[in-house]
Each structure stands twice: as C-alpha cells, then as structure tokens.
Design a protein around this motif. Structure first.
Motif, PDB file in Angstrom:
ATOM      1  N   ILE A 170       0.714  -1.230  -0.078  1.00  0.00           N
ATOM      2  CA  ILE A 170       0.120  -0.108   0.043  1.00  0.00           C
ATOM      3  C   ILE A 170       0.773   1.239  -0.080  1.00  0.00           C
ATOM      4  CG2 ILE A 170      -1.987  -1.129   1.066  1.00  0.00           C
ATOM      5  CD1 ILE A 170      -1.040   0.149   3.866  1.00  0.00           C
ATOM      6  N   THR A 171       0.274   2.255  -0.377  1.00  0.00           N
ATOM      7  CA  THR A 171       1.106   3.748  -0.425  1.00  0.00           C
ATOM      8  C   THR A 171       1.235   4.024   0.992  1.00  0.00           C
ATOM      9  OG1 THR A 171      -1.014   4.976  -0.576  1.00  0.00           O
ATOM     10  CG2 THR A 171      -0.228   4.125  -2.720  1.00  0.00           C
ATOM     11  N   ASP A 172       2.226   5.323   0.959  1.00  0.00           N
ATOM     12  CA  ASP A 172       2.446   5.837   2.285  1.00  0.00           C
ATOM     13  C   ASP A 172       1.218   6.329   2.881  1.00  0.00           C
ATOM     14  OD1 ASP A 172       5.017   4.958   2.098  1.00  0.00           O
ATOM     15  OD2 ASP A 172       5.755   6.976   1.855  1.00  0.00           O
ATOM     16  N   ASP A 173       0.307   7.063   2.134  1.00  0.00           N
ATOM     17  CA  ASP A 173      -0.773   7.762   2.541  1.00  0.00           C
ATOM     18  C   ASP A 173      -1.744   6.669   3.097  1.00  0.00           C
ATOM     19  OD1 ASP A 173       0.185  10.368   2.039  1.00  0.00           O
ATOM     20  OD2 ASP A 173      -1.014  10.357  -0.015  1.00  0.00           O
ATOM     21  N   GLN A 174      -2.035   5.588   2.172  1.00  0.00           N
ATOM     22  CA  GLN A 174      -2.816   4.364   2.902  1.00  0.00           C
ATOM     23  C   GLN A 174      -2.089   3.767   4.139  1.00  0.00           C
ATOM     24  OE1 GLN A 174      -2.413   2.163  -0.868  1.00  0.00           O
ATOM     25  NE2 GLN A 174      -4.473   2.614  -1.423  1.00  0.00           N
ATOM     26  N   PHE A 175      -0.929   3.699   4.242  1.00  0.00           N
ATOM     27  CA  PHE A 175      -0.249   3.213   5.328  1.00  0.00           C
ATOM     28  C   PHE A 175      -0.436   4.085   6.768  1.00  0.00           C
ATOM     29  CE2 PHE A 175       2.797   1.872   8.362  1.00  0.00           C
ATOM     30  CZ  PHE A 175       3.417   0.693   7.987  1.00  0.00           C
ATOM     31  N   ILE A 176      -0.409   5.501   6.459  1.00  0.00           N
ATOM     32  CA  ILE A 176      -0.744   6.380   7.652  1.00  0.00           C
ATOM     33  C   ILE A 176      -1.800   6.314   8.038  1.00  0.00           C
ATOM     34  CG2 ILE A 176      -0.827   8.761   8.164  1.00  0.00           C
ATOM     35  CD1 ILE A 176       1.656   9.214   6.389  1.00  0.00           C
ATOM     36  N   ASP A 201       9.368  -1.278   9.184  1.00  0.00           N
ATOM     37  CA  ASP A 201      10.299  -0.602   8.479  1.00  0.00           C
ATOM     38  C   ASP A 201      10.181   0.871   8.081  1.00  0.00           C
ATOM     39  OD1 ASP A 201      11.424  -2.967   7.694  1.00  0.00           O
ATOM     40  OD2 ASP A 201      10.340  -3.359   5.977  1.00  0.00           O
ATOM     41  N   ARG A 202       8.943   1.393   8.018  1.00  0.00           N
ATOM     42  CA  ARG A 202       8.652   2.770   7.491  1.00  0.00           C
ATOM     43  C   ARG A 202       8.959   3.548   8.638  1.00  0.00           C
ATOM     44  NH1 ARG A 202       3.940   2.886   2.951  1.00  0.00           N
ATOM     45  NH2 ARG A 202       4.152   0.535   2.518  1.00  0.00           N
ATOM     46  N   VAL A 203      10.404   4.239   8.688  1.00  0.00           N
ATOM     47  CA  VAL A 203      10.820   4.968   9.678  1.00  0.00           C
ATOM     48  C   VAL A 203      10.114   6.176  10.000  1.00  0.00           C
ATOM     49  CG1 VAL A 203      13.028   5.878  10.816  1.00  0.00           C
ATOM     50  CG2 VAL A 203      12.961   3.756   9.548  1.00  0.00           C
ATOM     51  N   GLU A 204      10.158   6.956   8.727  1.00  0.00           N
ATOM     52  CA  GLU A 204       9.394   8.408   8.843  1.00  0.00           C
ATOM     53  C   GLU A 204       8.018   8.391   9.308  1.00  0.00           C
ATOM     54  OE1 GLU A 204      11.271   7.143   6.360  1.00  0.00           O
ATOM     55  OE2 GLU A 204      13.106   8.479   6.445  1.00  0.00           O
ATOM     56  N   ILE A 205       7.307   7.144   8.913  1.00  0.00           N
ATOM     57  CA  ILE A 205       5.807   7.213   9.313  1.00  0.00           C
ATOM     58  C   ILE A 205       5.677   6.805  10.719  1.00  0.00           C
ATOM     59  CG2 ILE A 205       3.865   5.665   8.949  1.00  0.00           C
ATOM     60  CD1 ILE A 205       4.326   5.619   5.843  1.00  0.00           C
ATOM     61  N   ALA A 206       6.743   5.956  11.294  1.00  0.00           N
ATOM     62  CA  ALA A 206       6.751   5.724  12.691  1.00  0.00           C
ATOM     63  C   ALA A 206       6.938   6.994  13.385  1.00  0.00           C
ATOM     64  CB  ALA A 206       7.972   4.659  12.888  1.00  0.00           C
ATOM     65  N   ARG A 207       7.771   7.891  12.985  1.00  0.00           N
ATOM     66  CA  ARG A 207       7.964   9.118  13.696  1.00  0.00           C
ATOM     67  C   ARG A 207       6.489  10.106  13.486  1.00  0.00           C
ATOM     68  NH1 ARG A 207      11.784  13.578  11.399  1.00  0.00           N
ATOM     69  NH2 ARG A 207      10.573  13.254   9.875  1.00  0.00           N
ATOM     70  N   GLU A 208       6.066  10.012  12.378  1.00  0.00           N
ATOM     71  CA  GLU A 208       4.614  10.675  12.017  1.00  0.00           C
ATOM     72  C   GLU A 208       3.812  10.299  12.900  1.00  0.00           C
ATOM     73  OE1 GLU A 208       1.769  11.979   8.315  1.00  0.00           O
ATOM     74  OE2 GLU A 208       3.905  11.572   7.984  1.00  0.00           O
ATOM     75  N   VAL A 209       3.166   9.068  13.013  1.00  0.00           N
ATOM     76  CA  VAL A 209       2.309   8.742  14.033  1.00  0.00           C
ATOM     77  C   VAL A 209       2.543   8.584  15.333  1.00  0.00           C
ATOM     78  CG1 VAL A 209       1.258   7.463  11.662  1.00  0.00           C
ATOM     79  CG2 VAL A 209       2.697   6.060  13.158  1.00  0.00           C
TER      80      VAL A 209
END
Length: 206
Positions: A41-47, A68-76
């Motif tokens: 899935i895309t980053d937006d879908q993942f978030i 894996d998705r380091v930046e998303i881990a920080r964002e959420v």
C-alpha cells in the motif's frame, strides 16, 4: 506492563482485507502487541491504517509497532519500530524516531544480534525459525543458532517465521521472550480463539 512481557504474543499484520476487525479479535484473545506490516500500500494508505490500528491498540492498552517505515513511525508516534537488515540501520532509525520509540531489529546470526545490541536495539527478532509463506525464499534458522544468540546478548528475543502451535513446542523453554505470528492467528476463521490457543502454548515456552 513490563517491556519483555509485551513481546510474548507479537502480532504482525497481513495483506488481507478486513484487517481491523481481525486484529481486534486477536487482541481480545491475548495478543500483547501489534506490528503494522504492509508492503503493498502507499504511504498515505499506510498512515491512515496506522492511525486506525494505533487507536485500537490504545483502546486495549497494548503497544503499537510500525514495520520498516521509519518516517511514518515518527509521524504517527508509534510505540515501537521494527527494521530489517536491508534497511538503513538502527542509528539512522534512532535519529529519526528519537529515544522514546523502542526499536527492534531482525537478525539471522550471532554477529547480527551482537551488532544490533551494540547499536542500541531494544529487542531482536530472530528467524525465520521455520518455513514461512510470508517470506518463502527464507532458509529456516537452526535452533542451535538461536541458542547461541540467546547466550550472546542480553536484550529480549522474539522468535519469528512460520510460528504455529506445534512449532512453538519445538523451541526449548527460556530461549525466547515471545513469538511473532501472522497467519496462525489472522488467517484463522476465529482470530480470538486462535490467539487464546497460541497464548496458552506460548506461555509454557517463554
């Protein structure tokens, strides 16, 4: 809630639809943490999905992890982040997510486990212990390697890869602090009952 105990029944998500209801049933059955692992899935879908799963974890007061998705881990603001050997590394991940997020690293050898511990990993995922459909090309790790890793490091170990009720029984008690499971729970028609069964068997080994 002790950190090691949180790892006991470590649910990793699959790519199938209707994820949230299945995850909630698994939590009700005794899952102690949930890692969102979505490769397709895309980053937006993942978030969007990450925020939903995180809210569910908050409701049941268990940790929420991102794969894996380091930046998303920080964002959420995930509680935990799990990374593999092919990723940018724990020092990079720590610089992104900061000191409050627990970081786990997938390892396959004593050397990788020692390096993960030296670099500041909070736990390691060791495997694959058994053949697994999620990574069909993976060669299962010999249990002697798992024993050697246990002797070499002091941080918690999660056994990963092909974990079923019968496979858990093949792992000698006291070597791992928990097991990471996907299909044995989420592919079951009743994830809650599957989690209850897995938790019962697992608690005899950890």
């Amino acid at each position: 809630m002790g950190f090691i105990n949180d790892l006991r029944l470590y649910l990793v998500t699959d790519e199938q639809p209707n994820l949230l209801p299945r995850v909630e049933k698994a939590i009700q059955g005794g899952v102690t943490c949930v890692q969102l692992r979505r490769k397709k899935i895309t980053d937006d879908q993942f978030i969007e999905e990450a925020l939903q799963v995180k809210q569910l974890c908050r409701q049941y007061k268990i940790p929420f992890a991102i794969n894996d998705r380091v930046e998303i881990a920080r964002e959420v603001e995930a509680d935990w982040l799990h990374i593999g050997q092919e990723d940018k590394g724990i020092l990079y991940a720590r610089a992104i997510v900061g000191g409050m997020t627990k970081i786990g690293v997938s390892v396959h050898s004593v050397e990788e486990a020692l390096e993960a511990e030296r670099s500041g990993a909070d736990y390691v995922g060791v495997g694959a212990l058994f053949p697994t459909s999620s990574k069909p090309d993976t060669i299962p790790l010999h249990l002697n390697t798992l024993r050697s890793i246990r002797k070499a490091i002091n941080i918690p170990i999660v056994g990963i890869g092909g974990i079923t009720e019968e496979m858990i029984k093949q792992v000698p008690p006291g070597i791992v602090d928990g097991f990471a499971i996907i299909s044995s729970i989420l592919s079951d028609q009743d994830p809650k009952s599957a989690a209850i069964r897995m938790r019962s068997v697992m608690e005899q080994q950890c």
